[in-house]
Design an enzyme around this catalytic site. Sequence first.
Site, PDB file in Angstrom:
ATOM      1  N   THR A 129      12.640  -7.461 -10.595  1.00 33.08           N
ATOM      2  CA  THR A 129      11.912  -8.715 -10.818  1.00 33.08           C
ATOM      3  C   THR A 129      10.805  -8.903  -9.824  1.00 33.08           C
ATOM      4  O   THR A 129      10.804  -8.686  -8.915  1.00 33.08           O
ATOM      5  CB  THR A 129      13.106  -9.588 -10.637  1.00 33.08           C
ATOM      6  OG1 THR A 129      14.157  -9.405 -11.294  1.00 33.08           O
ATOM      7  CG2 THR A 129      12.677 -11.207 -10.672  1.00 33.08           C
TER       8      THR A 129
ATOM      9  N   SER B 119      -3.752  -3.676  -0.894  1.00 32.36           N
ATOM     10  CA  SER B 119      -2.794  -4.317  -0.491  1.00 32.36           C
ATOM     11  C   SER B 119      -3.127  -5.654   0.031  1.00 32.36           C
ATOM     12  O   SER B 119      -4.137  -5.983   1.018  1.00 32.36           O
ATOM     13  CB  SER B 119      -2.107  -3.578   0.823  1.00 32.36           C
ATOM     14  OG  SER B 119      -0.923  -4.223   1.515  1.00 32.36           O
TER      15      SER B 119
ATOM     16  N   GLY C 207       0.837  -1.007   0.118  1.00 33.55           N
ATOM     17  CA  GLY C 207       0.166   0.068   0.000  1.00 33.55           C
ATOM     18  C   GLY C 207       1.037   1.268   0.076  1.00 33.55           C
ATOM     19  O   GLY C 207       0.385   2.168  -0.775  1.00 33.55           O
ATOM     20  N   THR C 208       1.859   1.227   0.938  1.00 33.64           N
ATOM     21  CA  THR C 208       2.742   2.619   0.917  1.00 33.64           C
ATOM     22  C   THR C 208       3.310   2.757  -0.448  1.00 33.64           C
ATOM     23  O   THR C 208       3.235   3.953  -0.946  1.00 33.64           O
ATOM     24  CB  THR C 208       3.892   2.194   1.940  1.00 33.64           C
ATOM     25  OG1 THR C 208       3.274   1.750   3.102  1.00 33.64           O
ATOM     26  CG2 THR C 208       4.813   3.289   2.055  1.00 33.64           C
TER      27      THR C 208
ATOM     28  N   HIS D 152      -1.724  -7.629   2.597  1.00 35.04           N
ATOM     29  CA  HIS D 152      -1.720  -8.305   3.873  1.00 35.04           C
ATOM     30  C   HIS D 152      -2.783  -8.051   4.647  1.00 35.04           C
ATOM     31  O   HIS D 152      -2.850  -8.136   5.880  1.00 35.04           O
ATOM     32  CB  HIS D 152      -0.466  -7.907   4.532  1.00 35.04           C
ATOM     33  CG  HIS D 152      -0.237  -6.456   4.966  1.00 35.04           C
ATOM     34  ND1 HIS D 152       0.113  -6.207   6.369  1.00 35.04           N
ATOM     35  CD2 HIS D 152       0.154  -5.601   4.146  1.00 35.04           C
ATOM     36  CE1 HIS D 152       0.231  -4.823   6.470  1.00 35.04           C
ATOM     37  NE2 HIS D 152       0.054  -4.381   5.168  1.00 35.04           N
TER      38      HIS D 152
ATOM     39  N   CYS E 236       5.783   7.373  18.533  1.00 34.99           N
ATOM     40  CA  CYS E 236       6.795   7.723  19.582  1.00 34.99           C
ATOM     41  C   CYS E 236       7.787   8.832  18.934  1.00 34.99           C
ATOM     42  O   CYS E 236       8.057   8.328  17.718  1.00 34.99           O
ATOM     43  CB  CYS E 236       7.338   6.931  20.126  1.00 34.99           C
ATOM     44  SG  CYS E 236       8.473   7.312  21.743  1.00 34.99           S
TER      45      CYS E 236
ATOM     46  N   GLN F  30      -8.098  -0.164   3.560  1.00 34.13           N
ATOM     47  CA  GLN F  30      -8.797  -0.899   4.546  1.00 34.13           C
ATOM     48  C   GLN F  30     -10.247  -1.092   3.880  1.00 34.13           C
ATOM     49  O   GLN F  30     -11.172  -2.021   4.849  1.00 34.13           O
ATOM     50  CB  GLN F  30      -9.133   0.021   5.361  1.00 34.13           C
ATOM     51  CG  GLN F  30      -7.877   0.542   6.383  1.00 34.13           C
ATOM     52  CD  GLN F  30      -7.179  -0.535   7.088  1.00 34.13           C
ATOM     53  OE1 GLN F  30      -8.056  -1.615   7.350  1.00 34.13           O
ATOM     54  NE2 GLN F  30      -5.824  -0.541   7.472  1.00 34.13           N
TER      55      GLN F  30
ATOM     56  N   ASN G 115      -7.923   4.192   8.283  1.00 38.89           N
ATOM     57  CA  ASN G 115      -7.678   2.907   8.917  1.00 38.89           C
ATOM     58  C   ASN G 115      -7.533   3.044  10.500  1.00 38.89           C
ATOM     59  O   ASN G 115      -7.423   1.968  11.304  1.00 38.89           O
ATOM     60  CB  ASN G 115      -6.061   2.829   8.564  1.00 38.89           C
ATOM     61  CG  ASN G 115      -5.160   3.909   8.620  1.00 38.89           C
ATOM     62  OD1 ASN G 115      -5.489   4.966   7.905  1.00 38.89           O
ATOM     63  ND2 ASN G 115      -4.151   3.757   9.281  1.00 38.89           N
TER      64      ASN G 115
HETATM   65  N1  PLP Z   1      -2.878   2.822   3.627  1.00 37.84           N
HETATM   66  C1  PLP Z   1      -3.719   2.681   4.600  1.00 37.84           C
HETATM   67  C2  PLP Z   1      -5.204   3.248   4.561  1.00 37.84           C
HETATM   68  C3  PLP Z   1      -3.324   1.641   5.393  1.00 37.84           C
HETATM   69  O1  PLP Z   1      -3.868   1.302   6.657  1.00 37.84           O
HETATM   70  C4  PLP Z   1      -1.903   1.296   5.283  1.00 37.84           C
HETATM   71  C5  PLP Z   1      -1.457  -0.047   6.204  1.00 37.84           C
HETATM   72  O2  PLP Z   1      -1.867   0.095   7.317  1.00 37.84           O
HETATM   73  C6  PLP Z   1      -1.266   1.498   4.338  1.00 37.84           C
HETATM   74  C7  PLP Z   1      -1.611   2.340   3.495  1.00 37.84           C
HETATM   75  C8  PLP Z   1       0.101   1.090   4.027  1.00 37.84           C
HETATM   76  O3  PLP Z   1      -0.002  -0.327   3.491  1.00 37.84           O
HETATM   77  P1  PLP Z   1       1.234  -1.381   3.350  1.00 37.84           P
HETATM   78  O4  PLP Z   1       1.515  -1.926   4.781  1.00 37.84           O
HETATM   79  O5  PLP Z   1       0.840  -2.415   2.696  1.00 37.84           O
HETATM   80  O6  PLP Z   1       2.637  -0.656   2.787  1.00 37.84           O
END
Ligand code: PLP
Length: 385
Positions: free
Chosen positions: A243, A205, A77-78, A207, A331, A185, A157
């Site tokens: 890859t 994403s 996702g990031t 996971h 933190c 989400q 999230n």
């Molecule tokens: N965007 C949202 C709304 C998320 O909740 C998260 C992860 O918690 C991400 C992006 C990032 O996804 P990833 O952990 O697959 O990089």
Amino acid sequence: MTPNKTSIYLDHAATTPLDPEVLVAMMPYMDGSLSFGNASSIHSFGRYARAAMDTAREQAADLIKADFSEIYFTSGGTESDNLAVIGAMNAAPAHKNHLIVSAIEHHAVLHAAHFLESQGYEVTILQSDSTGLISPEALQSEIKPTTALVSIMHANNEIGTIQPVEELLTVCRQNGVLFHTDAVQTVGQIPVQITSLPVDLLTFSSHKIYGPKGIGVLYIRQGTKISPQAFGGTQEREKRPGTENIPAIVGFGRAAELTAARRECDNISIGNMRQFLKTKLSELVPDIHFNGNQEHCLSSILNVSVNGVEGATLLMNLDRMGVAASSGSACSSGSIEPSHVLKAIGLNRDLASSGVRFSLGRKTTVEECGEAAQIFAEIVSRIRQ
Ligand code: PLP
């Protein structure tokens, strides 16, 4: 260190456990019994790997009712959020240098926006109401002739608030502005279909839907211009070189397929458990606040605050007593910074610092919710005394 076996896991918004059927699908591409090949190779090892990747791309496309050719695999996702926001702004014509994002976005979007600002782009951070909703009228009022892209997440999230994305998209369409939504989400929980929500860019994403970590998708509508953010290969139609991680891609595809079949049923039972947890907490914990919109919300996330108790203290005590939850606070320089989302919806520092997120999943039980509520109440009462 291994987690306490009796732990109650209420942190599914952070990550979900791998579905055993997903692991079965991945194994032959990890041990090489089907293929360990590089999907770019011409020989049969490579062709097997490519065929597996094609199947996974179909499965991911099917989950959001998109076309196979519009699915781009990334590392999660990031990366998808970064590629969407930075890639779309970089590819926009020079006079279109304005970006709008909401104040409650995941840091993957917010920090990408700050980076663009440091590079000379103009960025508007759109505020939400006190429940985390972004109004289409507020969005309309910020759009200018120079606006290239709007990025507003589908559901938050931390507090679970679901945005009126259809209306936000309409505003963008009327103004000829691209629209990206971070659906990390929501995909897998509520129907997210490109056929009925025709956004330009959409992130999800693996996971978060019981697939492996380190693999994600950026949906890119055909014809949408995106500049790659990495260089050195032609993979993913030159938008995301490198890859491909075939076992992870295969796992993601299988997770997408399983999710499509289970989503509706899972969502109903998770929603009932959330309601049960909420009722129990209201009964047991005096002066408890439920954060976020309680009507337009994910069935899986319950975010609470209790006056006078630090979220970090609550989380540590919960963990010690076998309950895994989380908070959005971070933190920073030795002190606990309250969650940017809870601050953005207007909670005072005290309430924002005490935020705790419970997020439920497929395997969560009513008994676990009852026990977690009881434990939470005991901790709050002990600390308040
Ligand atoms: N965007 C949202 C709304 C998320 O909740 C998260 C992860 O918690 C991400 C992006 C990032 O996804 P990833 O952990 O697959 O990089």
